[in-house]
Design an enzyme around this catalytic site. Structure first.
Site, PDB file in Angstrom:
ATOM      1  N   ASP A  56      22.326   5.179  23.105  1.00  0.00           N
ATOM      2  CA  ASP A  56      23.365   5.366  24.135  1.00  0.00           C
ATOM      3  C   ASP A  56      23.616   6.849  24.431  1.00  0.00           C
ATOM      4  OD1 ASP A  56      24.756   6.208  21.902  1.00  0.00           O
ATOM      5  OD2 ASP A  56      26.422   4.786  22.121  1.00  0.00           O
TER       6      ASP A  56
ATOM      7  N   ASP B  46      42.342  20.753  10.443  1.00  0.00           N
ATOM      8  CA  ASP B  46      42.310  21.411  11.744  1.00  0.00           C
ATOM      9  C   ASP B  46      43.607  22.177  11.992  1.00  0.00           C
ATOM     10  OD1 ASP B  46      40.787  21.573  14.302  1.00  0.00           O
ATOM     11  OD2 ASP B  46      42.588  20.631  15.120  1.00  0.00           O
TER      12      ASP B  46
ATOM     13  N   HIS C  52      31.208  24.130  15.196  1.00  0.00           N
ATOM     14  CA  HIS C  52      31.283  23.383  16.455  1.00  0.00           C
ATOM     15  C   HIS C  52      32.142  24.079  17.510  1.00  0.00           C
ATOM     16  CE1 HIS C  52      34.945  22.473  14.355  1.00  0.00           C
ATOM     17  NE2 HIS C  52      35.452  21.930  15.444  1.00  0.00           N
ATOM     18  N   ASP C  53      32.921  25.074  17.106  1.00  0.00           N
ATOM     19  CA  ASP C  53      33.774  25.810  18.048  1.00  0.00           C
ATOM     20  C   ASP C  53      33.227  27.198  18.363  1.00  0.00           C
ATOM     21  OD1 ASP C  53      35.733  23.901  18.469  1.00  0.00           O
ATOM     22  OD2 ASP C  53      36.965  24.569  16.782  1.00  0.00           O
TER      23      ASP C  53
ATOM     24  N   GLU D 112      41.776  25.237   8.514  1.00  0.00           N
ATOM     25  CA  GLU D 112      41.493  26.144   9.625  1.00  0.00           C
ATOM     26  C   GLU D 112      42.793  26.874   9.937  1.00  0.00           C
ATOM     27  OE1 GLU D 112      39.612  25.882  14.118  1.00  0.00           O
ATOM     28  OE2 GLU D 112      40.999  24.322  13.463  1.00  0.00           O
TER      29      GLU D 112
ATOM     30  N   ASP E  21      25.764   9.002  16.090  1.00  0.00           N
ATOM     31  CA  ASP E  21      26.618   7.988  15.464  1.00  0.00           C
ATOM     32  C   ASP E  21      26.399   7.955  13.955  1.00  0.00           C
ATOM     33  OD1 ASP E  21      24.157   6.509  15.182  1.00  0.00           O
ATOM     34  OD2 ASP E  21      24.426   5.774  17.233  1.00  0.00           O
TER      35      ASP E  21
ATOM     36  N   ASN F 270      21.234   4.228  18.487  1.00  0.00           N
ATOM     37  CA  ASN F 270      21.174   3.036  19.345  1.00  0.00           C
ATOM     38  C   ASN F 270      20.853   3.334  20.807  1.00  0.00           C
ATOM     39  OD1 ASN F 270      23.536   4.205  20.126  1.00  0.00           O
ATOM     40  ND2 ASN F 270      24.873   2.477  19.648  1.00  0.00           N
TER      41      ASN F 270
ATOM     42  N   ASP G  43      21.376   9.980  17.236  1.00  0.00           N
ATOM     43  CA  ASP G  43      21.772   8.728  17.896  1.00  0.00           C
ATOM     44  C   ASP G  43      20.851   7.603  17.422  1.00  0.00           C
ATOM     45  OD1 ASP G  43      22.497   6.708  19.659  1.00  0.00           O
ATOM     46  OD2 ASP G  43      21.367   7.567  21.340  1.00  0.00           O
TER      47      ASP G  43
ATOM     48  N   ASP H 181      37.515  15.468   8.440  1.00  0.00           N
ATOM     49  CA  ASP H 181      38.373  16.330   9.244  1.00  0.00           C
ATOM     50  C   ASP H 181      39.757  15.697   9.342  1.00  0.00           C
ATOM     51  OD1 ASP H 181      38.726  18.587  11.004  1.00  0.00           O
ATOM     52  OD2 ASP H 181      36.618  18.343  11.512  1.00  0.00           O
TER      53      ASP H 181
END
Length: 562
Positions: free
Chosen positions: A25, A199, A332-333, A259, A29, A23, A21, A98
């Site tokens: 938040d 995907d 990520h899955d 995928e 990003d 910034n 990150d 992706d």
């Protein structure tokens, strides 16, 4: 075998929300990624696969896209994205994006139009049905629990969503829709990207007539099914993939990986065989299901090394000389591979390096998931309220309602939940692991003070430098990329060993998959004049005889034989 840059590459997967990150938040990003490009360059990877950064209401962390040609505000702007692409290219790295085109967001302009009325020109961009007797048209189940159909009050029909109800499936049978998708893909390729990760691409064709899996829906409380034969590898999927290749992919020197849910090696070869003009490789899930019981993913059972060997060997042999394998053990899955297949408590360094050795010495393109290279692990949050993943939250509610104990449900989440792979990247031992100066969107794993990039870079014996060496070896030894595969000592219950062969050279890989010492006897059929130890995760005497090798816990060795 054709030599290609994407066969010789190592890919690094970035999940942007959790990477860095810039910034404060609490959300990773594009500028955060840009600030870490030198780190990726130092590791030595060739390609970055960027999970979705498109405009999205974020119902499924960006896999629900509302505008394919703009960037989500959380991540930055299109000019930030262009700066990222330029930064990668200037360092000799490539970028693959992706591509999520089985479904869109329900906030995409196409769907907003589509649901306005039954005769809207965009109606047929999605899959609509009046249903039967006030029930959904069939018993197809969503991958995220419940029915795959949602009733739309306004236009008085059901629409199909194989995932979240905010992810309506696109109707690939509509040629106008396909043309819009191909134009969008061309737009990105013309911007200079180097390929796509696609995907759930093998779900895009559905069986005509939308038949029920069980034949009939059963009244009040329907049972929902994953209708594999009805929307997995559907009747026109190869027609569409060949059309996509002809219209778009074949016009660029790019890398494509799809995928592919529930594919066998035989089905995969239809997607990836070089003479079929579809994709370069697929992600299959057979290895990722090795610890799933009859009840599916959440019915966790201990994996067996025999099954791991059998699955990998089957894919290595089936695609050799025909297509190409993708090599991964987490993303990520998926949960973290070190926690799932190694020992993150007693032997984190040894088992992390052993698993890396496996992935980087098979035939195929290795994929590193962010944090894997420093040995990041699964997390155990105290409460379901700490979890953000829609699949976890839906499962928790459904299983609790069905009478499962909370303890048992949470244990399944600790082992298999997708948020294991989504906790923020651990950069240093400062507050929030150096990921953000604010409050992270998902809590940081409490072990960040020990496991982080800063510590890894300061330790010459770290998992990071082992990965760096594996990547360098791939570039120095063609046999690691192109050699064929033969399993050895298949019946050994502790050791996974195999040969790679290219011309007169052979590569011998020996891996102890467990935390106890093991013995490996080299078969007498393996003949060689000279040997060179390329890499190992323990100190090894390079003169040691190979006839019988005594292996320490999670020991890995790779020899080049001549």
């Amino acid at each position: 075998m054709d030599k290609k840059w994407w066969k010789e590459s190592v890919v690094y997967q970035i999940y942007p929300r959790s990477f860095k990150d810039s910034n404060g938040d609490g959300i990773g990003d594009l500028q955060g990624i840009i600030s870490k490009l030198d780190y990726l360059n130092h590791l030595g990877v060739d390609v970055v696969w960027l999970c979705p950064v498109y405009q999205s209401p974020n119902d499924d962390n960006g896999y629900d896209i509302s505008n394919y040609q703009s960037i989500m505000n959380d991540f930055g702007t299109l000019s930030d994205w262009e700066e990222l692409l330029a930064g990668l290219h200037s360092r000799g790295m490539k970028l693959i994006m992706d591509l999520v085109v089985n479904h869109s967001s329900d906030e995409h302009a196409w769907f907003v139009e589509s649901r306005k009325s039954q005769d809207n020109p965009y109606r047929d961009y999605y899959i609509w049905s009046p249903g039967k007797d006030g029930q959904p048209p069939n018993d197809w189940g969503s991958f995220f629990s419940g029915s795959a159909w949602e009733y739309d009050e306004k236009s008085e029909e059901y629409y199909l969503h194989l995932f979240s109800r905010k992810q309506p499936d696109l109707n690939w049978d509509n040629p106008k829709l396909r043309k819009e998708i191909y134009d969008m893909m061309t737009w990105w390729l013309d911007k200079g990207i180097d390929g796509f990760r696609m995907d759930v691409i093998n779900l895009i064709s559905k069986v005509p007539g939308l038949p029920s899996v069980s034949g009939e829906s059963n009244g009040e409380q329907p049972t929902y099914h994953f209708g594999g034969d009805y929307f997995v590898n559907g009747p026109r999927v190869h027609e569409y993939m060949q059309e996509m290749n002809r219209e778009v992919l074949s016009k660029y020197d790019i890398m494509t990986v799809g995928e592919a849910v529930n594919v066998t090696p035989e089905e995969a070869s239809l997607y990836v065989s070089e003479d079929r003009n579809e994709l370069n490789m697929v992600f299959h899930f057979e290895l990722m299901d090795v610890d799933s019981g009859p009840g599916g993913k959440w019915n966790v059972q201990p994996w067996k090394l025999a099954d791991i060997k059998s699955i990998i060997s089957k894919w290595q042999v089936a695609l050799d000389g025909k297509g190409w394998n993708s090599l991964y053990m987490n993303n990520h899955d998926q949960p973290r591979m070190l926690s799932r297949f190694g020992d993150d408590k007693l032997f984190p360094k040894e088992s992390g390096k052993m698993l890396a050795t496996l992935l980087h010495t098979l035939q195929g393109t290795p994929y590193i998931y962010q944090g894997e290279e420093i040995g990041m692990t699964n997390v155990q949050f105290a409460s379901i309220d700490d979890y953000k993943d829609i699949e976890i939250v839906n499962m928790y509610k459904e299983y609790l309602a069905a009478g499962h104990s909370e303890e048992k449900i949470m244990n399944s989440i600790y082992i298999k939940g997708r948020d294991n792979g989504r906790t923020p990247m651990q950069w240093n031992s400062e507050s929030q692991a150096g990921f953000t100066t604010g409050t992270p969107w998902l809590a940081v794993n409490p072990n960040y003070q020990d496991i982080n990039v800063e510590n890894a870079l300061a330790d010459p014996d770290s998992i990071f430098y082992y990965y760096k060496k594996l990547i360098e070896l791939r570039k120095q030894h063609e046999i690691i990329v192109y050699g064929s595969y033969t399993i050895l000592a298949e019946e050994n219950e502790q050791v996974y060993a195999y040969l790679r062969t290219l011309g007169e050279e052979q590569l011998l890989v020996v891996l102890n998959f467990f935390g106890e010492p093991a013995t490996f006897d080299l078969p007498s059929t393996v003949k060689f004049q000279a040997k060179e130890l390329l890499i190992s995760n323990y100190e090894v005497n390079p003169e040691e005889e190979l006839n019988t090798i005594q292996l320490r816990p999670y020991e890995a060795r790779v020899y080049k034989l001549k």
